[in-house]
Motif scaffolding. Structure first.
Motif, short mmCIF file in Angstrom:
data_model
loop_
_atom_site.label_atom_id
_atom_site.label_comp_id
_atom_site.label_asym_id
_atom_site.label_seq_id
_atom_site.Cartn_x
_atom_site.Cartn_y
_atom_site.Cartn_z
N LEU A 13 0.83 -1.21 0.00
CA LEU A 13 0.00 0.00 0.00
C LEU A 13 0.86 1.26 0.00
O LEU A 13 0.47 2.28 -0.55
N THR A 14 2.03 1.18 0.63
CA THR A 14 2.94 2.34 0.64
C THR A 14 4.13 2.14 -0.30
O THR A 14 4.74 3.11 -0.74
N HIS A 15 4.45 0.90 -0.59
CA HIS A 15 5.56 0.57 -1.49
C HIS A 15 5.04 -0.42 -2.52
O HIS A 15 5.14 -1.63 -2.33
N GLY A 16 4.45 0.11 -3.59
CA GLY A 16 3.79 -0.72 -4.61
C GLY A 16 4.64 -1.87 -5.12
O GLY A 16 4.12 -2.93 -5.46
N ALA A 17 5.95 -1.67 -5.17
CA ALA A 17 6.84 -2.72 -5.68
C ALA A 17 6.81 -3.98 -4.82
O ALA A 17 7.13 -5.07 -5.31
N ALA A 18 6.40 -3.86 -3.57
CA ALA A 18 6.33 -5.03 -2.69
C ALA A 18 5.31 -6.04 -3.20
O ALA A 18 5.40 -7.24 -2.89
N PHE A 19 4.35 -5.59 -3.99
CA PHE A 19 3.32 -6.48 -4.53
C PHE A 19 3.93 -7.56 -5.42
O PHE A 19 3.36 -8.63 -5.60
N ALA A 20 5.11 -7.29 -5.96
CA ALA A 20 5.80 -8.27 -6.80
C ALA A 20 6.06 -9.56 -6.03
O ALA A 20 6.07 -10.65 -6.63
N ASP A 21 6.27 -9.45 -4.72
CA ASP A 21 6.47 -10.66 -3.91
C ASP A 21 5.24 -11.55 -3.93
O ASP A 21 5.34 -12.78 -3.98
#
Length: 193
Positions: A13-21
């Protein structure tokens, strides 16, 4: 840092790139589920669309440790747009796919099935199920979800999952029963020994 899906989604939610995990964890499961239902030609597109929708809706995720039911639920809704394609795919189901559909392992353990001749009957039986019954059966069979996971994926009560799965199994068994050849008696006795 916690590694469960809920934490990954909150972090994204704050670091969109984390969704890649989350994508890395569940892309194969979603792709396999869609591929088994619609075929390889549509699996890539629906899988990609599933994760795009999930990313857009990640703030509404209310699941806990496992996002798989949520993701497979999104994929199921997206596939409903392709219902006619899916029905055609079931009618043309390949014999190799039969091995993946276990309507009732206990009842079929003593029966020999000729997959080449059974495939069209199984495909027709699946295509003839109501969308709700088919979704429950295929989330259980192809998505490897338990009853609670199916309820979460489809947003329906657990009792509805149980009744739909029971009804779907009963209908599929009835549709293929006339086309199943029982194993010879000696073979059945050897399996029991």
């Amino acid at each position: 840092m916690s590694t469960h899906d809920g934490d990954i989604i909150v972090r994204s939610l704050t670091h969109g790139a984390a969704f890649a995990d989350l994508y890395d964890r569940h892309q194969r499961v979603v792709h396999r589920y869609v591929g088994r239902r619609l075929g390889a030609a549509f699996a890539e597109d629906i899988t990609s669309e599933t994760f795009l929708v999930a990313f857009d809706r990640r703030a509404s995720f209310t699941g806990g440790l496992d996002a798989r039911p949520w993701l497979l639920g999104i994929a199921t809704v997206l596939m409903q747009k392709h219902a006619r394609l899916e029905a055609r795919a079931w009618r043309g189901m390949h014999a190799a796919d039969i091995a993946r559909v276990h309507v009732d392992d206990i009842e079929t353990a003593d029966e020999r099935m000729d997959a080449d001749s059974l495939a069209p009957h199984l495909g027709s039986a699946l295509a003839d199920l109501s969308r709700g019954d088919r979704d429950v059966l295929l989330l259980h069979t192809f998505g490897d979800l338990d009853y609670a996971g199916i309820a979460e994926a489809l947003g329906i009560p657990l009792g509805t999952v149980r009744s739909r799965l029971s009804r779907a199994r009963r209908k599929v068994r009835a549709a293929i029963a006339p086309h199943v050849t029982p194993a010879p008696r000696r073979e059945r006795e050897n399996h029991r020994g």
